[in-house]
Design an enzyme around this catalytic site. Structure first.
Site, short mmCIF file in Angstrom:
data_model
loop_
_atom_site.label_atom_id
_atom_site.label_comp_id
_atom_site.label_asym_id
_atom_site.label_seq_id
_atom_site.Cartn_x
_atom_site.Cartn_y
_atom_site.Cartn_z
N SER A 122 -11.04 3.81 4.19
CA SER A 122 -11.99 3.17 3.27
C SER A 122 -11.70 1.70 2.96
O SER A 122 -12.61 1.00 2.52
CB SER A 122 -12.18 4.01 2.02
OG SER A 122 -11.12 3.86 1.12
N THR B 154 -8.52 9.60 4.23
CA THR B 154 -7.39 10.52 4.43
C THR B 154 -7.87 11.94 4.67
O THR B 154 -7.24 12.71 5.40
CB THR B 154 -6.46 10.45 3.20
OG1 THR B 154 -5.94 9.13 3.13
CG2 THR B 154 -5.30 11.42 3.29
N THR C 105 -10.20 7.43 -0.42
CA THR C 105 -10.13 7.28 -1.88
C THR C 105 -9.95 5.84 -2.35
O THR C 105 -10.28 5.52 -3.48
CB THR C 105 -8.98 8.14 -2.45
OG1 THR C 105 -7.75 7.70 -1.87
CG2 THR C 105 -9.19 9.61 -2.18
N ASP C 106 -9.41 4.97 -1.45
CA ASP C 106 -9.11 3.60 -1.90
C ASP C 106 -10.34 2.89 -2.45
O ASP C 106 -10.25 2.14 -3.43
CB ASP C 106 -8.52 2.76 -0.75
CG ASP C 106 -7.10 3.17 -0.40
OD1 ASP C 106 -6.49 3.96 -1.15
OD2 ASP C 106 -6.60 2.69 0.64
#
Ligand code: ASP
Length: 322
Positions: free
Chosen positions: A55, A12, A88-89
Protein backbone atom coordinates in the site's frame (compact mmCIF):
# COMPACT_ATOMS: atom_id res chain seq x y z
CA UNK A 1 -28.14 -15.42 -0.47
CA UNK A 2 -26.33 -12.06 -0.55
CA UNK A 3 -23.82 -11.52 -3.33
CA UNK A 4 -20.58 -10.01 -2.01
CA UNK A 5 -17.80 -8.79 -4.28
CA UNK A 6 -14.27 -8.94 -2.85
CA UNK A 7 -11.80 -6.66 -4.60
CA UNK A 8 -8.13 -7.34 -3.81
CA UNK A 9 -5.57 -4.55 -4.01
CA UNK A 10 -2.55 -6.16 -2.27
CA UNK A 11 -0.86 -5.49 1.09
CA UNK A 12 0.43 -7.91 3.72
CA UNK A 13 -2.87 -9.81 3.56
CA UNK A 14 -1.80 -10.91 0.05
CA UNK A 15 1.87 -11.50 0.93
CA UNK A 16 3.94 -14.31 2.47
CA UNK A 17 7.32 -14.59 4.17
CA UNK A 18 9.98 -15.68 1.70
CA UNK A 19 11.98 -18.36 3.58
CA UNK A 20 15.25 -17.59 1.80
CA UNK A 21 15.40 -13.81 2.41
CA UNK A 22 13.14 -13.77 5.50
CA UNK A 23 11.35 -10.77 3.94
CA UNK A 24 7.60 -10.32 3.53
CA UNK A 25 6.79 -10.07 -0.18
CA UNK A 26 3.86 -10.01 -2.62
CA UNK A 27 2.94 -13.42 -4.01
CA UNK A 28 2.47 -14.38 -7.63
CA UNK A 29 -0.60 -16.41 -6.77
CA UNK A 30 -2.91 -14.48 -4.50
CA UNK A 31 -3.16 -16.42 -1.16
CA UNK A 32 -6.60 -14.90 -0.47
CA UNK A 33 -8.19 -17.20 -3.06
CA UNK A 34 -7.59 -20.07 -0.57
CA UNK A 35 -9.87 -18.35 1.95
CA UNK A 36 -12.90 -18.30 -0.40
CA UNK A 37 -14.28 -21.71 0.72
CA UNK A 38 -14.57 -20.34 4.30
CA UNK A 39 -16.64 -17.41 3.03
CA UNK A 40 -19.25 -19.26 1.04
CA UNK A 41 -21.61 -19.89 3.94
CA UNK A 42 -22.04 -16.12 4.36
CA UNK A 43 -22.90 -15.23 0.78
CA UNK A 44 -22.31 -15.78 -2.91
CA UNK A 45 -18.68 -14.67 -3.22
CA UNK A 46 -17.02 -13.17 -6.28
CA UNK A 47 -13.33 -12.35 -5.85
CA UNK A 48 -11.58 -9.97 -8.20
CA UNK A 49 -7.85 -9.13 -8.29
CA UNK A 50 -7.78 -5.41 -9.08
CA UNK A 51 -4.19 -4.62 -7.96
CA UNK A 52 -1.44 -6.46 -6.11
CA UNK A 53 0.48 -3.58 -4.57
CA UNK A 54 2.11 -2.91 -1.23
CA UNK A 55 0.00 0.00 0.00
CA UNK A 56 2.90 2.52 0.12
CA UNK A 57 2.68 2.23 -3.69
CA UNK A 58 -0.97 3.38 -3.64
CA UNK A 59 -1.82 6.79 -5.14
CA UNK A 60 -4.95 8.95 -5.03
CA UNK A 61 -5.38 8.21 -8.77
CA UNK A 62 -5.43 4.44 -8.07
CA UNK A 63 -7.81 5.00 -5.14
CA UNK A 64 -10.14 6.86 -7.49
CA UNK A 65 -9.96 4.04 -10.11
CA UNK A 66 -10.82 1.63 -7.29
CA UNK A 67 -13.85 3.78 -6.38
CA UNK A 68 -15.04 3.57 -9.99
CA UNK A 69 -14.68 -0.22 -9.93
CA UNK A 70 -16.71 -0.33 -6.69
CA UNK A 71 -19.34 2.00 -8.15
CA UNK A 72 -19.65 -0.33 -11.16
CA UNK A 73 -20.32 -3.39 -8.94
CA UNK A 74 -22.47 -1.65 -6.39
CA UNK A 75 -24.90 -0.37 -9.01
CA UNK A 76 -25.74 -4.01 -9.80
CA UNK A 77 -28.99 -4.81 -7.95
CA UNK A 78 -27.84 -8.36 -7.20
CA UNK A 79 -24.80 -7.11 -5.19
CA UNK A 80 -25.41 -6.65 -1.45
CA UNK A 81 -22.00 -5.32 -0.44
CA UNK A 82 -18.33 -4.92 -1.30
CA UNK A 83 -15.16 -5.91 0.57
CA UNK A 84 -11.79 -4.39 -0.33
CA UNK A 85 -8.53 -5.99 0.81
CA UNK A 86 -5.70 -3.47 1.17
CA UNK A 87 -2.30 -2.92 2.75
CA UNK A 88 -2.60 -1.38 6.18
CA UNK A 89 -0.01 1.40 5.77
CA UNK A 90 -2.31 3.59 3.67
CA UNK A 91 -5.61 1.79 4.23
CA UNK A 92 -7.13 4.74 6.08
CA UNK A 93 -6.48 7.08 3.14
CA UNK A 94 -8.11 4.77 0.61
CA UNK A 95 -11.03 4.01 2.94
CA UNK A 96 -11.63 7.72 3.52
CA UNK A 97 -11.40 8.62 -0.18
CA UNK A 98 -13.97 5.89 -0.91
CA UNK A 99 -16.13 7.25 1.91
CA UNK A 100 -16.09 10.70 0.29
CA UNK A 101 -16.77 9.70 -3.33
CA UNK A 102 -18.90 6.54 -3.40
CA UNK A 103 -22.55 7.18 -4.01
CA UNK A 104 -24.36 4.22 -2.48
CA UNK A 105 -25.85 3.27 0.85
CA UNK A 106 -24.76 -0.38 0.46
CA UNK A 107 -21.96 -1.58 2.77
CA UNK A 108 -18.39 -1.08 1.57
CA UNK A 109 -15.85 -2.66 3.94
CA UNK A 110 -12.07 -2.30 3.83
CA UNK A 111 -9.79 -4.80 5.56
CA UNK A 112 -6.21 -6.06 5.60
CA UNK A 113 -3.77 -7.93 7.81
CA UNK A 114 -0.76 -7.25 9.99
CA UNK A 115 0.64 -10.77 9.55
CA UNK A 116 1.24 -12.26 6.13
CA UNK A 117 -0.45 -15.44 4.91
CA UNK A 118 2.21 -17.98 6.06
CA UNK A 119 3.00 -16.43 9.47
CA UNK A 120 1.78 -17.98 12.73
CA UNK A 121 -1.43 -16.29 13.83
CA UNK A 122 -2.09 -14.78 10.40
CA UNK A 123 -4.98 -12.35 10.85
CA UNK A 124 -5.91 -11.96 7.17
CA UNK A 125 -8.32 -14.90 6.86
CA UNK A 126 -10.36 -14.00 9.96
CA UNK A 127 -10.45 -10.30 9.02
CA UNK A 128 -11.74 -11.30 5.59
CA UNK A 129 -14.40 -13.63 7.03
CA UNK A 130 -15.55 -10.86 9.40
CA UNK A 131 -15.58 -8.31 6.57
CA UNK A 132 -17.81 -10.53 4.45
CA UNK A 133 -20.19 -11.02 7.39
CA UNK A 134 -20.32 -7.25 7.93
CA UNK A 135 -20.83 -6.53 4.22
CA UNK A 136 -23.70 -9.06 4.04
CA UNK A 137 -25.53 -7.52 6.99
CA UNK A 138 -28.40 -5.11 6.10
CA UNK A 139 -27.65 -3.11 9.29
CA UNK A 140 -24.23 -2.21 7.84
CA UNK A 141 -25.89 -0.02 5.17
CA UNK A 142 -25.91 3.79 5.44
CA UNK A 143 -22.86 3.90 7.68
CA UNK A 144 -20.30 5.13 5.16
CA UNK A 145 -17.23 3.09 4.35
CA UNK A 146 -16.30 0.71 7.18
CA UNK A 147 -12.93 -0.66 8.27
CA UNK A 148 -13.14 -4.16 9.76
CA UNK A 149 -10.11 -5.34 11.72
CA UNK A 150 -9.42 -7.46 14.80
CA UNK A 151 -13.12 -8.05 15.71
CA UNK A 152 -14.00 -4.34 15.44
CA UNK A 153 -15.84 -2.14 12.97
CA UNK A 154 -14.54 1.41 12.55
CA UNK A 155 -15.84 4.30 10.47
CA UNK A 156 -13.43 5.30 7.68
CA UNK A 157 -13.65 8.94 8.75
CA UNK A 158 -12.40 8.23 12.32
CA UNK A 159 -10.00 5.31 11.99
CA UNK A 160 -6.22 5.42 11.87
CA UNK A 161 -3.31 2.96 11.98
CA UNK A 162 -1.77 3.30 15.44
CA UNK A 163 0.78 0.49 15.73
CA UNK A 164 3.43 -0.84 13.37
CA UNK A 165 2.84 -4.53 14.12
CA UNK A 166 0.01 -5.16 16.62
CA UNK A 167 -3.10 -6.79 15.13
CA UNK A 168 -5.18 -4.22 17.07
CA UNK A 169 -3.51 -1.41 15.11
CA UNK A 170 -6.71 0.23 13.80
CA UNK A 171 -8.22 2.60 16.35
CA UNK A 172 -10.57 5.57 16.23
CA UNK A 173 -9.18 8.18 18.65
CA UNK A 174 -11.87 10.35 20.31
CA UNK A 175 -14.51 7.93 19.07
CA UNK A 176 -13.81 4.21 19.42
CA UNK A 177 -15.19 1.45 17.19
CA UNK A 178 -18.75 1.83 15.90
CA UNK A 179 -19.39 -1.91 16.08
CA UNK A 180 -18.14 -5.19 17.50
CA UNK A 181 -17.94 -8.61 15.88
CA UNK A 182 -18.20 -11.87 17.82
CA UNK A 183 -18.49 -15.47 16.64
CA UNK A 184 -22.28 -15.29 16.63
CA UNK A 185 -23.23 -11.65 16.28
CA UNK A 186 -22.39 -8.23 14.91
CA UNK A 187 -23.46 -5.34 17.09
CA UNK A 188 -23.45 -1.66 16.14
CA UNK A 189 -23.18 0.76 19.04
CA UNK A 190 -24.56 3.79 17.25
CA UNK A 191 -27.32 4.77 14.84
CA UNK A 192 -26.78 4.97 11.08
CA UNK A 193 -25.25 8.27 9.96
CA UNK A 194 -26.36 10.10 6.83
CA UNK A 195 -23.34 10.82 4.61
CA UNK A 196 -22.83 13.40 1.87
CA UNK A 197 -20.73 12.21 -1.03
CA UNK A 198 -18.79 14.41 -3.46
CA UNK A 199 -19.12 13.68 -7.16
CA UNK A 200 -15.77 13.88 -8.93
CA UNK A 201 -14.67 12.80 -12.41
CA UNK A 202 -10.93 12.53 -11.73
CA UNK A 203 -8.35 13.28 -9.08
CA UNK A 204 -5.38 15.23 -10.36
CA UNK A 205 -4.79 18.05 -7.88
CA UNK A 206 -1.39 18.53 -6.30
CA UNK A 207 -1.65 18.91 -2.52
CA UNK A 208 1.23 18.30 -0.10
CA UNK A 209 1.00 17.67 3.64
CA UNK A 210 3.49 19.52 5.86
CA UNK A 211 4.18 18.65 9.49
CA UNK A 212 5.53 21.53 11.57
CA UNK A 213 8.49 21.08 13.92
CA UNK A 214 10.41 23.41 16.21
CA UNK A 215 13.13 25.47 14.60
CA UNK A 216 11.61 25.13 11.15
CA UNK A 217 13.45 27.11 8.49
CA UNK A 218 11.50 29.13 5.97
CA UNK A 219 13.71 27.79 3.15
CA UNK A 220 12.53 24.24 3.84
CA UNK A 221 9.12 25.30 2.57
CA UNK A 222 10.01 27.69 -0.24
CA UNK A 223 9.06 24.97 -2.75
CA UNK A 224 5.44 25.61 -1.72
CA UNK A 225 5.63 29.00 -3.44
CA UNK A 226 7.72 27.81 -6.38
CA UNK A 227 5.87 24.64 -7.41
CA UNK A 228 2.46 24.29 -8.97
CA UNK A 229 0.45 23.24 -5.92
CA UNK A 230 -3.33 23.57 -5.61
CA UNK A 231 -3.34 23.92 -1.82
CA UNK A 232 -1.66 22.54 1.27
CA UNK A 233 -2.51 20.80 4.54
CA UNK A 234 -0.44 21.77 7.57
CA UNK A 235 -0.17 19.60 10.68
CA UNK A 236 0.23 22.34 13.25
CA UNK A 237 1.24 22.28 16.91
CA UNK A 238 -1.42 21.79 19.60
CA UNK A 239 -4.59 23.84 19.13
CA UNK A 240 -3.44 25.13 15.71
CA UNK A 241 -0.17 27.09 15.94
CA UNK A 242 2.90 27.19 13.70
CA UNK A 243 6.49 28.49 14.09
CA UNK A 244 6.67 32.22 13.22
CA UNK A 245 9.42 31.45 10.67
CA UNK A 246 6.90 29.89 8.27
CA UNK A 247 4.12 32.47 8.68
CA UNK A 248 5.30 34.36 5.51
CA UNK A 249 4.78 31.18 3.45
CA UNK A 250 1.27 30.66 4.81
CA UNK A 251 0.44 34.33 4.26
CA UNK A 252 1.69 34.20 0.64
CA UNK A 253 -0.35 31.06 -0.11
CA UNK A 254 -3.47 32.69 1.35
CA UNK A 255 -2.83 35.81 -0.76
CA UNK A 256 -2.57 33.56 -3.83
CA UNK A 257 -6.09 32.27 -2.91
CA UNK A 258 -4.73 28.74 -2.39
CA UNK A 259 -6.51 26.74 0.31
CA UNK A 260 -4.37 26.22 3.43
CA UNK A 261 -6.00 23.63 5.70
CA UNK A 262 -4.81 23.30 9.30
CA UNK A 263 -5.03 20.16 11.45
CA UNK A 264 -3.24 19.34 14.70
CA UNK A 265 -0.25 17.06 15.29
CA UNK A 266 -2.26 15.91 18.35
CA UNK A 267 -4.75 13.18 17.60
CA UNK A 268 -7.23 14.42 20.21
CA UNK A 269 -8.87 17.83 20.52
CA UNK A 270 -9.59 20.80 18.29
CA UNK A 271 -7.71 23.34 16.21
CA UNK A 272 -9.14 26.82 16.52
CA UNK A 273 -8.34 30.54 16.25
CA UNK A 274 -7.24 30.67 19.89
CA UNK A 275 -3.72 32.07 20.32
CA UNK A 276 -2.97 35.65 19.35
CA UNK A 277 0.86 35.49 19.11
CA UNK A 278 2.89 35.35 15.87
CA UNK A 279 2.05 31.98 14.26
CA UNK A 280 -0.89 31.45 16.64
CA UNK A 281 -4.25 30.15 15.44
CA UNK A 282 -5.94 33.55 15.77
CA UNK A 283 -3.48 35.13 13.34
CA UNK A 284 -3.82 32.16 10.95
CA UNK A 285 -7.62 32.39 11.05
CA UNK A 286 -7.42 36.11 10.14
CA UNK A 287 -5.25 35.24 7.13
CA UNK A 288 -7.92 32.86 5.84
CA UNK A 289 -6.52 29.50 6.94
CA UNK A 290 -9.22 26.77 7.04
CA UNK A 291 -9.40 24.80 10.33
CA UNK A 292 -10.18 21.10 10.02
CA UNK A 293 -11.30 19.04 12.99
CA UNK A 294 -11.83 15.32 13.44
CA UNK A 295 -9.40 14.35 10.66
CA UNK A 296 -5.68 13.63 10.84
CA UNK A 297 -3.30 15.23 8.33
CA UNK A 298 -3.34 12.43 5.78
CA UNK A 299 -7.14 12.29 5.73
CA UNK A 300 -7.54 16.08 5.64
CA UNK A 301 -5.29 16.01 2.56
CA UNK A 302 -7.51 13.39 0.89
CA UNK A 303 -10.56 15.52 1.70
CA UNK A 304 -8.95 18.67 0.32
CA UNK A 305 -7.95 16.82 -2.86
CA UNK A 306 -11.50 15.55 -3.40
CA UNK A 307 -13.05 18.92 -2.46
CA UNK A 308 -10.73 20.81 -4.86
CA UNK A 309 -12.04 18.63 -7.70
CA UNK A 310 -15.52 20.00 -6.95
CA UNK A 311 -14.72 23.69 -6.30
CA UNK A 312 -11.86 26.18 -5.93
CA UNK A 313 -14.05 28.71 -4.11
CA UNK A 314 -12.44 29.23 -0.70
CA UNK A 315 -15.76 29.88 1.06
CA UNK A 316 -17.22 26.66 -0.35
CA UNK A 317 -14.08 24.75 0.66
CA UNK A 318 -14.40 26.21 4.15
CA UNK A 319 -18.03 25.00 4.33
CA UNK A 320 -16.93 21.51 3.24
CA UNK A 321 -14.49 21.43 6.17
CA UNK A 322 -16.95 22.89 8.69
N1 ASP B 1 3.47 -2.55 4.28
C1 ASP B 1 2.22 -3.27 4.17
C2 ASP B 1 1.29 -2.54 3.21
O1 ASP B 1 0.71 -1.58 3.62
C3 ASP B 1 1.61 -3.37 5.51
C4 ASP B 1 0.31 -4.13 5.59
O2 ASP B 1 -0.36 -4.45 4.65
O3 ASP B 1 -0.05 -4.40 6.76
O4 ASP B 1 1.16 -2.96 2.09
Amino acid sequence: MSKIIIINTGGTIAMAVDQESDAVKPQGNQPLHHVTPHLEKFGEIVMEDFLNLPSPHMTPELMFSLSQRIQHHISDDSVAGIVITHGTDTLEETAYLLDLVISSTKPVVVTGAMRSSNELGADGPINLVHSVRVAALPDSAERGVLVVFNDEIHAARYVTKTHTSNVATFQSPQHGPIGLISKKSIQYMEAQLPRKHMDIQKISVNIPLIKVVTGMKVEWLSFLLESDIDGVVIEAFGAGNIPPSIVPIVRALCEQQKPVVLVSRCFNGYVQDLYGYDGGGHQLGQMGVIFSNGLNGQKARIKLMVACETTRDLNKLREIFD
